[in-house]
Design an enzyme around this catalytic site. Structure first.
Site, PDB file in Angstrom:
ATOM      1  N   LEU A  46       2.899  10.522   8.853  1.00  0.00           N
ATOM      2  CA  LEU A  46       4.231  11.035   9.146  1.00  0.00           C
ATOM      3  C   LEU A  46       5.274  10.118   8.520  1.00  0.00           C
ATOM      4  CD1 LEU A  46       2.445  12.556  11.216  1.00  0.00           C
ATOM      5  CD2 LEU A  46       4.380  12.473  12.786  1.00  0.00           C
ATOM      6  N   ASP A  47       6.110  10.690   7.670  1.00  0.00           N
ATOM      7  CA  ASP A  47       7.102   9.941   6.917  1.00  0.00           C
ATOM      8  C   ASP A  47       8.268   9.519   7.806  1.00  0.00           C
ATOM      9  OD1 ASP A  47       8.382   9.178   4.270  1.00  0.00           O
ATOM     10  OD2 ASP A  47       9.845  10.628   5.013  1.00  0.00           O
ATOM     11  N   ALA A  48       8.721   8.290   7.662  1.00  0.00           N
ATOM     12  CA  ALA A  48       9.951   7.766   8.279  1.00  0.00           C
ATOM     13  C   ALA A  48      10.161   8.294   9.696  1.00  0.00           C
ATOM     14  CB  ALA A  48      11.153   8.093   7.401  1.00  0.00           C
ATOM     15  N   GLU A  61       4.883   5.989   8.938  1.00  0.00           N
ATOM     16  CA  GLU A  61       5.747   5.032   8.248  1.00  0.00           C
ATOM     17  C   GLU A  61       6.905   4.774   9.200  1.00  0.00           C
ATOM     18  OE1 GLU A  61       8.371   4.637   4.149  1.00  0.00           O
ATOM     19  OE2 GLU A  61       8.407   6.489   5.319  1.00  0.00           O
ATOM     20  N   ASP A  72       5.365  -2.207   5.464  1.00  0.00           N
ATOM     21  CA  ASP A  72       6.143  -2.534   4.274  1.00  0.00           C
ATOM     22  C   ASP A  72       6.353  -4.039   4.110  1.00  0.00           C
ATOM     23  OD1 ASP A  72       6.443   0.076   3.430  1.00  0.00           O
ATOM     24  OD2 ASP A  72       8.356   0.369   4.443  1.00  0.00           O
ATOM     25  N   HIS A 116       4.075  -5.781   1.604  1.00  0.00           N
ATOM     26  CA  HIS A 116       4.472  -5.580   0.205  1.00  0.00           C
ATOM     27  C   HIS A 116       5.695  -6.406  -0.149  1.00  0.00           C
ATOM     28  CE1 HIS A 116       7.246  -3.756  -2.710  1.00  0.00           C
ATOM     29  NE2 HIS A 116       6.154  -3.615  -3.444  1.00  0.00           N
ATOM     30  N   HIS A 117       6.715  -6.344   0.698  1.00  0.00           N
ATOM     31  CA  HIS A 117       7.992  -6.968   0.364  1.00  0.00           C
ATOM     32  C   HIS A 117       7.851  -8.481   0.184  1.00  0.00           C
ATOM     33  CE1 HIS A 117       9.455  -3.089   1.040  1.00  0.00           C
ATOM     34  NE2 HIS A 117      10.107  -3.231   2.177  1.00  0.00           N
ATOM     35  N   HIS A 143       4.099   4.709  -3.956  1.00  0.00           N
ATOM     36  CA  HIS A 143       5.060   5.543  -4.682  1.00  0.00           C
ATOM     37  C   HIS A 143       6.489   5.029  -4.533  1.00  0.00           C
ATOM     38  CE1 HIS A 143       5.447   7.193  -0.617  1.00  0.00           C
ATOM     39  NE2 HIS A 143       6.652   7.602  -0.998  1.00  0.00           N
ATOM     40  N   ASP A 144       6.871   4.614  -3.330  1.00  0.00           N
ATOM     41  CA  ASP A 144       8.225   4.117  -3.094  1.00  0.00           C
ATOM     42  C   ASP A 144       8.489   2.834  -3.862  1.00  0.00           C
ATOM     43  OD1 ASP A 144       9.790   5.777  -1.490  1.00  0.00           O
ATOM     44  OD2 ASP A 144       8.795   5.145   0.339  1.00  0.00           O
ATOM     45  N   GLN A 145       7.566   1.891  -3.741  1.00  0.00           N
ATOM     46  CA  GLN A 145       7.809   0.557  -4.254  1.00  0.00           C
ATOM     47  C   GLN A 145       7.760   0.496  -5.777  1.00  0.00           C
ATOM     48  OE1 GLN A 145       8.823  -0.807  -1.758  1.00  0.00           O
ATOM     49  NE2 GLN A 145       7.706   0.176  -0.100  1.00  0.00           N
TER      50      GLN A 145
END
Length: 592
Positions: free
Chosen positions: A261-263, A297, A317, A320-321, A384-386
């Protein structure tokens, strides 16, 4: 009304229903006085007191186009269309939900702790950009040990190309990708290869074009807006059912193994229970006998969604960051938060889960992230976002040396969190992945103008480049240039990297996965480490998994109390020291 487990209405409220020898069509249009079904002619529908319009016909005209005619003569597609004749503005098509003959009905999925994900955008994963073409390439992923693929949203969005996060017909697979039966065949092929298939779904907004719900059902939306559009009025029962039914539809009719589920922080609901509690409850109550996994997410990092059997894991996230900040020195936008004490933050993420305490979504009780199993967190070096939100869509490995990239990849694949690879990462594809869409006129301008702020938020511009160098997201060439290059997988360099990935996943499968179910609360422990190093031990049942990462430019001493080294698997004795830009993993039998 037919009630299933947990009292959930087992009869779908949205979309055409095959009933006996005929078909029932329904539309929730409380703002309309009359609605007609257009199906080889126009037929008046019966209005109920709750705003639903219905009609039953004594045939099943599969393959026929249909739509709904509103008071003012506007013809709209079914908001729960299972297939579109052309695009989101065209008519819907009546499909036969039982036409596809499944070849692997015995498939029961895989337990979550076995998960190794590859994220795929259907349109750019192959030159053809179709479900059939994706299916033909899955053997590569299975051969290197990937156990799951995750598809970016496929719910029908405007135009022919896009990331899919602006979908407006949540039940209809995008026509450019193929038919519903071809999507089922993709899932079937994956199951035959031992791969789970997850689907990214967007329940926080509808796209800006092709959504007519506000015209005949304005109560579907709130007056408030989030960053992408109007908030959805989940307190309305028909609205609630639309999304609960949608989750069940993908999982049952297409036999997906899970949803992401997105955001979810933008899924606003004042009801009790919250829609993010109702969806998992309906899924767990209805789908039994096979493994189904629900991911989120959740940028605010609220642990309340990861307890009490709600969701299985969250895209973390922060991993990754902070890794990106460390190896690229980028410190603007999303990386600013990690500019200071980056290694301290990485140690905390690896040992506990989140950097911050988080914000609640469905309750005020927030257990510390350290109290969750490591497998409650999905980690990735890119997705995909990053990649796609960067100015030039460049992948991480194109800006760092291969030795560092291997160390990071080994850390990703051998740590107890669930690893996710982005398509092409299995052979170090150099193709950029851009943001692309298919809008015209004012919407195209809005989308184009938004790329510069996004780029600045995701690392800014490489030296010598500026906002004028960002590819036009609406140009077809931007989409075509984002297709991964499978020829690179056949080069000596590509094959060598794939072999490294294969070895790492095999070590994970044989030496780490059997112990992941035994990980308990507070399983990670940070040890003292030299500068630019991360030393973390995890208690996984009767073993300790030991991470020793050295991102400095000098050899460092490891000290004692190390178990059997499982990576690197060379014969060279490196138990006492760790070379620059490298990582080692050890397994030690626990005495306590």
């Amino acid at each position: 009304m037919t009630l299933g487990e947990n009292g959930y209405d087992a009869t779908p409220s949205w979309g055409p229903q095959i009933v006996g020898p005929g078909t029932r069509f329904r539309l929730w249009a409380p703002n309309q006085n009359e609605v007609r079904l257009r199906l080889s002619g126009d037929y008046a529908m019966t209005r109920r007191h709750d705003g639903w319009f219905e009609i039953y016909i004594d045939e099943q005209p599969f393959g026929s186009p249909y739509g709904f005619v509103l008071d003012d003569g506007t013809v709209v597609s079914d908001p729960a269309s299972r297939q579109q004749q052309t695009d989101v503005l065209g008519l819907s098509v009546l499909t036969n939900p039982k036409a596809y003959r499944w070849q692997h009905l015995q498939w029961q999925g895989r337990p979550w702790h076995e998960t190794v994900i590859c994220e795929i955008h259907v349109g750019t994963f192959t030159p053809e950009g179709t479900f059939n073409a994706v299916a033909a390439k899955l053997s590569h992923l299975a051969s290197i040990g990937v156990t799951a693929i995750e598809l970016l949203p496929i719910a029908h969005f405007p135009g022919n190309r896009g990331w899919g996060y602006d979908g407006v017909l949540q039940y209809a697979p995008h026509t450019a990708y193929g038919t519903p039966d071809e999507l089922k065949a993709l899932v079937d092929v994956a199951h035959g290869l031992g791969l789970m298939v997850f689907l990214d779904v967007v329940y926080n907004h509808f796209g800006p074009e092709g959504n007519f719900l506000s015209q005949y059902a304005p109560a579907f939306f709130r007056d408030k807006h989030n960053d992408w559009g109007q908030e959805i009025a989940f307190e309305q029962q028909p609205v609630r059912r639309y999304f609960i039914d949608n989750a069940l539809y993908w999982l049952e009719e297409f036999r997906f193994d899970g949803l992401r589920l997105d955001a979810v922080n933008e899924v606003k609901d004042d009801s009790s229970p919250h829609i993010l509690e109702d969806i998992p409850s309906a899924v767990r109550g209805r789908i039994t006998g096979r493994n189904v996994h629900l991911m989120i997410e959740n940028p605010p990092n609220g642990t309340d969604l990861l307890v009490d059997g709600l969701f299985t894991a969250d895209w973390n996230d922060g991993f990754h960051h902070v890794v990106h900040r460390i190896v690229t020195n980028e410190s603007s936008g999303i990386f600013a938060k990690f500019a200071d004490d980056a290694f301290g933050k990485l140690r905390k993420i690896m040992s506990e889960g989140y950097v911050d305490a988080g914000e609640p979504t469905v309750s005020n009780h927030l257990p510390p992230s350290a109290s969750l199993q490591p497998t409650a967190f999905i980690h990735f070096l890119q997705n995909h976002d990053q990649v796609g939100n960067r100015a030039l869509g460049d992948r991480l490995h194109t800006s760092i040396d291969e030795q560092t990239h291997l160390a990071l990849t080994a850390m990703l694949l051998l740590s107890p969190q669930v690893p996710l690879l982005f398509m092409g990462e299995s052979y170090r594809d150099n193709t950029p992945f851009h943001f692309f869409a298919d809008y015209t006129d004012e919407l195209a301008t809005i989308i184009r103008d938004n790329r510069a702020p996004e780029a600045e938020n995701f690392g800014g511009y490489p030296e010598g480049f500026s906002a004028t160098d960002i590819p036009d997201p609406n140009a077809e060439t931007t989409f075509l240039d984002s297709k991964i290059d499978w020829a690179q997988s056949e080069t000596p360099e590509g094959q060598a990297w794939s072999n490294q990935i294969r070895q790492l996943i095999e070590i994970r499968r044989e030496r780490i996965v059997p112990h992941l179910l035994d990980a308990q609360a507070n399983s990670g422990k940070v040890l003292d480490a030299p500068e630019r190093c991360v030393f973390v031990d995890w208690k996984l049942g009767d073993i300790a998994l030991q991470l020793r990462l050295n991102l400095s430019k000098k050899e460092i001493a490891l000290g004692s109390k190390l178990g059997e080294r499982i990576w690197p698997n060379s014969k060279a004795d490196t138990h006492e020291t760790l070379p620059p830009l490298s990582v080692a993993f050890y397994i030690q039998e626990r005495a306590d």
